[in-house]
Structure formats: structure tokens, C-alpha cells
Design a protein around this motif. Sequence first.
Motif, short mmCIF file in Angstrom:
data_model
loop_
_atom_site.label_atom_id
_atom_site.label_comp_id
_atom_site.label_asym_id
_atom_site.label_seq_id
_atom_site.Cartn_x
_atom_site.Cartn_y
_atom_site.Cartn_z
N GLU A 272 5.25 55.31 31.90
CA GLU A 272 3.91 55.86 31.64
C GLU A 272 3.03 55.83 32.88
O GLU A 272 2.28 56.78 33.15
N ARG A 273 3.12 54.73 33.65
CA ARG A 273 2.30 54.65 34.86
C ARG A 273 2.74 55.70 35.89
O ARG A 273 1.91 56.29 36.59
N LEU A 274 4.05 55.92 35.99
CA LEU A 274 4.55 56.93 36.93
C LEU A 274 4.04 58.32 36.56
O LEU A 274 3.65 59.12 37.44
N LEU A 275 4.03 58.63 35.27
CA LEU A 275 3.50 59.92 34.82
C LEU A 275 2.01 60.03 35.15
O LEU A 275 1.54 61.11 35.56
N GLU A 276 1.26 58.95 34.95
CA GLU A 276 -0.17 58.97 35.26
C GLU A 276 -0.42 59.24 36.73
O GLU A 276 -1.40 59.88 37.11
N MET A 277 0.49 58.76 37.59
CA MET A 277 0.35 58.97 39.03
C MET A 277 0.73 60.39 39.45
O MET A 277 0.41 60.82 40.55
N GLY A 278 1.45 61.08 38.56
CA GLY A 278 1.87 62.43 38.90
C GLY A 278 3.26 62.53 39.49
O GLY A 278 3.67 63.60 39.96
N TRP A 279 4.02 61.41 39.42
CA TRP A 279 5.40 61.48 39.88
C TRP A 279 6.23 62.30 38.88
O TRP A 279 5.96 62.29 37.68
N LYS A 280 7.27 62.94 39.36
CA LYS A 280 8.19 63.69 38.50
C LYS A 280 9.24 62.72 37.95
O LYS A 280 10.23 62.40 38.62
N VAL A 281 9.03 62.26 36.73
CA VAL A 281 9.96 61.31 36.11
C VAL A 281 11.11 62.08 35.45
O VAL A 281 10.87 63.00 34.67
N VAL A 282 12.34 61.70 35.77
CA VAL A 282 13.50 62.41 35.24
C VAL A 282 14.15 61.66 34.07
O VAL A 282 15.07 62.18 33.44
N SER A 283 13.71 60.45 33.80
CA SER A 283 14.22 59.68 32.67
C SER A 283 13.58 60.16 31.38
O SER A 283 12.61 60.93 31.40
#
Length: 350
Positions: A272-283
Amino acid sequence: MIPGITYLNWAGLAPLTLRSYLHSLIAPELMGNILLPNWVKRVEKLREDVALWLGTHSEQVAFVPSTSVALTIAAHSLTWQNSDTILYPANDFPANVLPWQSLDRFGVQAQAVQDWTQPWDKPVKMVSISTVDFTTGIEQPWQQVVQQANAKGIWTCVDAIQSAGVKPSWCPEIDFWCAGTQKWLASGLGLALLVLSPKVLSRLSPPFPTWLGLNQPPLVQSGMSKTARGWELSWASPQAIARFETNLKYFQASGWENISQGVRQRRDYLHERLLEMGWKVVSCPERWSGLVCFDPGLGQAESIVKDGYKKRIITAQRGDYVRISPHIFNSMSSLARTVDWLWKCKLEYR
């Protein structure tokens, strides 16, 4: 676990727990044969504990040196004919690729599968699938594949190393279940579990029999054991056995459901934190595992992982992705520190 270090590569090689390491220092070989009978009893008790954990029978559990060895045993257990087909996941870790490709000497066609939902267009003799994609962290449809293969009378093999210790990954329909103990079970190198189905034990013979698999070692006339012990290649590493024995007791006392929930809570927090930062999460949070992977773009994965090492935050690079794999041993405060670091990475590597 390691003072001053936030270790987030449990999906790679897990650090040893202090308790398991200390227990492994007392070697049964210290007094030659004197301690050996009691050691054999400890190994058999561990076999029973593994069976209790998985929900199988101790007669089906073998101890081998590694997941690669377990998969190689599976690959050489069948009598292969020219043009037989084995299916395995495309782009999987080499441990679940090379044993099948090596069967080409028998004329076997090892076919990499990109999409398991597509019908199998030719007769298949064996299917081998990993429970988790090691580059994306997405759980694979291993249960559906095993069920489909079982319904067609196809032999099944499952590499469960990225699930064992995190979430259920065994079912009775699996013929060869393989899982090393050096990742989520935090027990170091030198030991893997090979669980064989009753069908394997009744219809197949161990491809690499040794005297330790005899009913009454070393009496050759006693015949090979019809249990999974007959499939073992050598003495199991006493140090690896002791570490796994210690950790298995800890996990069982903690409750496997609590372990699973704890890992999921931590991976979901990072996801969730990675998504908030705008990273492209592939999991995928639905088809979850303990791995959270993101694509930083522009070939920046290596730089980010190296920067983390400088900050004493240990992650891993898998292709173009950064892979983070937390365990219950990681405190939430250490994950918050990791999030702060990733924010800085986002600004630096955007």
C-alpha cells in the motif's frame, strides 16, 4: 534479527535465528557413534512433526539436501519415453527448469507454459509448477493445475519453497512436493523437504537408492524401504536438521495462522505504501505471497538495491524489479524506516 539491519530478503536466504544457530552447534558426531542412535530418533520425530504440520503421514516425508535435489529426484523417478512431455512454468527459477530440460537426452519435450489457463494441447506425462512467481511475488494457480493434472492421471510436482512457512502449499494430490528450509523457514542451507504421494511410493522406485534407504541398514537383503526414507540420498546435515527442528517448534508454538497473518500484514503495508508513492507494483494483494515487487523503471532496480545496502536495508533485485520480502521477525517500525527510504529513492530515481 540482525542488530542495525533491516533484513527484507527472506525470500532469498534468510538469516538464522539465534536459537536455531545455537542448537546446531551441538553436533551428534562429536562423540562418534555414541550419540547416533538418539540422533536417528530425533530425525524420525522431526519427520513426524513435518507430517503433522502439512497434514500428511510421516512415511511420505523425506529429507534431502536442497530443493534442486528434490526436483532432480522427481525428474528421474519416471520411466521416460521418446516424445513424452513435461510442462513447467516459463521464466521460472532455474531449479524448476534445468531438471526438466535435462530430460532431452531421453527425447522428452520440456515445454515452458506462459498461461496455465490455456488447454494442454498434447498428451502430458508430468506437470511441475512453483507456488509463487519468484520475480513478481504472485501466487501461481498451483492448486487448479494439480487438480487438473490429477483428473487426467498426470504426475504432479510442486516447488513450494516460496510458500512453505508462509501459507498452505501442500495438498494430497501432489505427487512430489519440494521445499527447501532456507527461506521462510529460516533454517539455513543444507536441508529440503520432499513429500511423496502414496501413488509414488506404491508405483515408483527411488532413482538413486542408497544403503541408508534399506529397511535394515546396512543389510542389502532387507530390501529398500517402501517409505519416503528409501528415497533419501544421504545422511541429512545434522546442523540443518537441528536448525529446522528448532524453528519448526517455534512456528508451531506461534501458530501457523498467526505466522501467515503476520507476513500478510507486513507485505500489505509495504504494498500500500509503494502504491501511495507512485511506484509500479507488480505483485497482487489477492494472489499474495510474502514477496512484494515493484518496477522502478529506467533500469534503476540495481541502483536502488545497492543504495539500500548502504543504508543497511537489505532487499533484492530480480530482473528489472526490486523485491521486498518481510517476515514476522521484522518490526513495523523497521518497515516504516524502509518506507522513508523508499520515498527518498522515489525522489532521487524518478
